[in-house]
Design an enzyme around this catalytic site. Sequence first.
Site, mmCIF file in Angstrom:
data_model
loop_
_atom_site.group_PDB
_atom_site.id
_atom_site.type_symbol
_atom_site.label_atom_id
_atom_site.label_comp_id
_atom_site.label_asym_id
_atom_site.label_seq_id
_atom_site.Cartn_x
_atom_site.Cartn_y
_atom_site.Cartn_z
ATOM 1 N N CYS A 83 0.845 -1.200 0.000
ATOM 2 C CA CYS A 83 0.000 0.000 0.000
ATOM 3 C C CYS A 83 0.877 1.246 0.000
ATOM 4 O O CYS A 83 1.962 1.259 0.590
ATOM 5 C CB CYS A 83 -0.913 0.030 1.226
ATOM 6 S SG CYS A 83 -2.187 -1.258 1.232
ATOM 7 N N CYS A 168 -3.837 -9.277 6.012
ATOM 8 C CA CYS A 168 -3.756 -8.164 5.073
ATOM 9 C C CYS A 168 -5.100 -7.452 5.071
ATOM 10 O O CYS A 168 -6.126 -8.041 4.727
ATOM 11 C CB CYS A 168 -3.415 -8.664 3.666
ATOM 12 S SG CYS A 168 -3.429 -7.352 2.418
ATOM 13 N N GLN A 262 -9.612 -8.999 -13.259
ATOM 14 C CA GLN A 262 -9.554 -7.805 -12.432
ATOM 15 C C GLN A 262 -9.596 -8.167 -10.947
ATOM 16 O O GLN A 262 -10.371 -9.018 -10.528
ATOM 17 C CB GLN A 262 -10.704 -6.869 -12.772
ATOM 18 C CG GLN A 262 -10.603 -6.236 -14.152
ATOM 19 C CD GLN A 262 -9.505 -5.195 -14.236
ATOM 20 O OE1 GLN A 262 -9.037 -4.664 -13.222
ATOM 21 N NE2 GLN A 262 -9.075 -4.897 -15.454
ATOM 22 N N TYR A 291 -5.739 -7.566 -26.539
ATOM 23 C CA TYR A 291 -5.270 -7.983 -25.219
ATOM 24 C C TYR A 291 -6.497 -8.497 -24.453
ATOM 25 O O TYR A 291 -6.782 -8.078 -23.331
ATOM 26 C CB TYR A 291 -4.609 -6.833 -24.465
ATOM 27 C CG TYR A 291 -3.677 -5.988 -25.313
ATOM 28 C CD1 TYR A 291 -2.333 -6.331 -25.466
ATOM 29 C CD2 TYR A 291 -4.132 -4.839 -25.969
ATOM 30 C CE1 TYR A 291 -1.475 -5.550 -26.245
ATOM 31 C CE2 TYR A 291 -3.290 -4.063 -26.742
ATOM 32 C CZ TYR A 291 -1.963 -4.425 -26.878
ATOM 33 O OH TYR A 291 -1.128 -3.657 -27.654
ATOM 34 N N ASP A 359 -7.135 -3.202 -23.935
ATOM 35 C CA ASP A 359 -6.845 -3.224 -22.500
ATOM 36 C C ASP A 359 -5.430 -3.775 -22.341
ATOM 37 O O ASP A 359 -5.229 -4.905 -21.904
ATOM 38 C CB ASP A 359 -7.867 -4.108 -21.788
ATOM 39 C CG ASP A 359 -7.706 -4.086 -20.270
ATOM 40 O OD1 ASP A 359 -6.875 -3.305 -19.766
ATOM 41 O OD2 ASP A 359 -8.387 -4.870 -19.589
ATOM 42 N N CYS A 386 -4.415 0.790 -16.877
ATOM 43 C CA CYS A 386 -4.089 0.745 -15.446
ATOM 44 C C CYS A 386 -2.879 1.609 -15.125
ATOM 45 O O CYS A 386 -2.442 1.655 -13.972
ATOM 46 C CB CYS A 386 -3.843 -0.698 -15.002
ATOM 47 S SG CYS A 386 -2.481 -1.511 -15.860
#
EC number: 2.1.1.-
Length: 433
Positions: A83, A168, A262, A291, A359, A386
């Site tokens: 993170c 986590c 995803q 893709y 993508d 992304c």
Amino acid sequence: MGEEYEVEIGPVAHGGHCIARTSEGQVLFVRHALPGERVVARVTEGEQGARFLRADAVKILDASKDRIDVPCPFAGPGRCGGCDWQHAKPGAQRRLKADVIAEQLQRLAGLTPEEAGWDGTVVPAEGDKVPAGQVPSWRTRVQYAVTADGRAGLRRHRSHEVEPIDHCMIAAEGVSELGIEKRVWTGMDSVEAIAATGSQDRQVILTPKPGARLPLVELDHPVSVLRVDERSGGVHRVHGRPFVRERADGRTHRVGGGGFWQVHPQAADTLVTAVMQGLLPRKGDMALDLYCGVGLFAGALADRVGEQGAVLGIESGKRAVEDARHNLAEFDRVRIEQGKVESVLPRTGITEVDLIVLDPPRAGAGRKTVEHLSSLGARRIAYVACDPAALARDLGYFRDGGYRVRTLRAFDLFPMTHHVECVAILEPAQKGF
């Protein structure tokens, strides 16, 4: 390494850090800081005379109003690298991501938010708007590294070192309920846990150290087990299903061997909706899905272009192609080709299409592929990205090819991290909005 500087923190930069400068003018990329703060930054990477240094904020002298106490006990300087923004309020995290997108669009594509048809916001997924100090549990796929004594953990930032953890906070409930962190993984290099969305399928993928034997896997929930072959890198079934069933756009998708899907449980539906709203497919359209993975967008397009339309998907991964062909077997007018887009697309002989979805991986599509796509005369193109830097660079190439951005939407599908998902809809530049 280890030298400390008292610095004023400047703007956010792409990559989960902010920019500061030493009194000598050397650039510092500082993690665990926020714009406007004054901090003590300790150098973690770099050498004298380097163009820039990496650093951690180890002491906060003047805190931002957006700072909160870090909720995760394993986050912070020198700890888990999973993170980037645990120390920022949720709304502030989204503003930081928006700042990064805006900066990349301007620097790499010469576009203002208005010129990109973007309202400047990063939209959270439904259910992810949590109060400061709380963390949404969204990550349906977690790859744990394993310490020398068999403890599960996560990698530290830009390091092979492992931070052992017992939980986590961003892991989805379906991952946490497996209890990966509670057992010893002797001889394992990594353990990946997958909790499918829309089914109860759970999967563990083991990567053994060279020569190690697989352990008997006994977890807190029924689970399929796969292993990564140390020689070939292929994934093989040990017991249970070799795939998980994911659900999106009203369809079930088989995803085998730890293949791409995803990570956020709402991401697939969110992105399909954004893409279809942007493209507005018509009956009889000819569409490309590049893709294409296991066929998420190809299936959505096939549903909407009807029996008179056609969809061609291109994907490099052999297992993903097998899954895509299985998932889309009901559509006679869908074809999936295996190979790299830049190699396969020219061989198809296609010279004209109505719609394109791409993508690409984090590196983006690149100039050569964008030039080819720009020559096909598509009515609209949907670019799912992304990485805002790769997106902005490729949008510049599309502009050179005669396309402009009609709309851009940004979604916070990776809370607590610096990652953000964007959907850009392009159309020929000579066409009015």
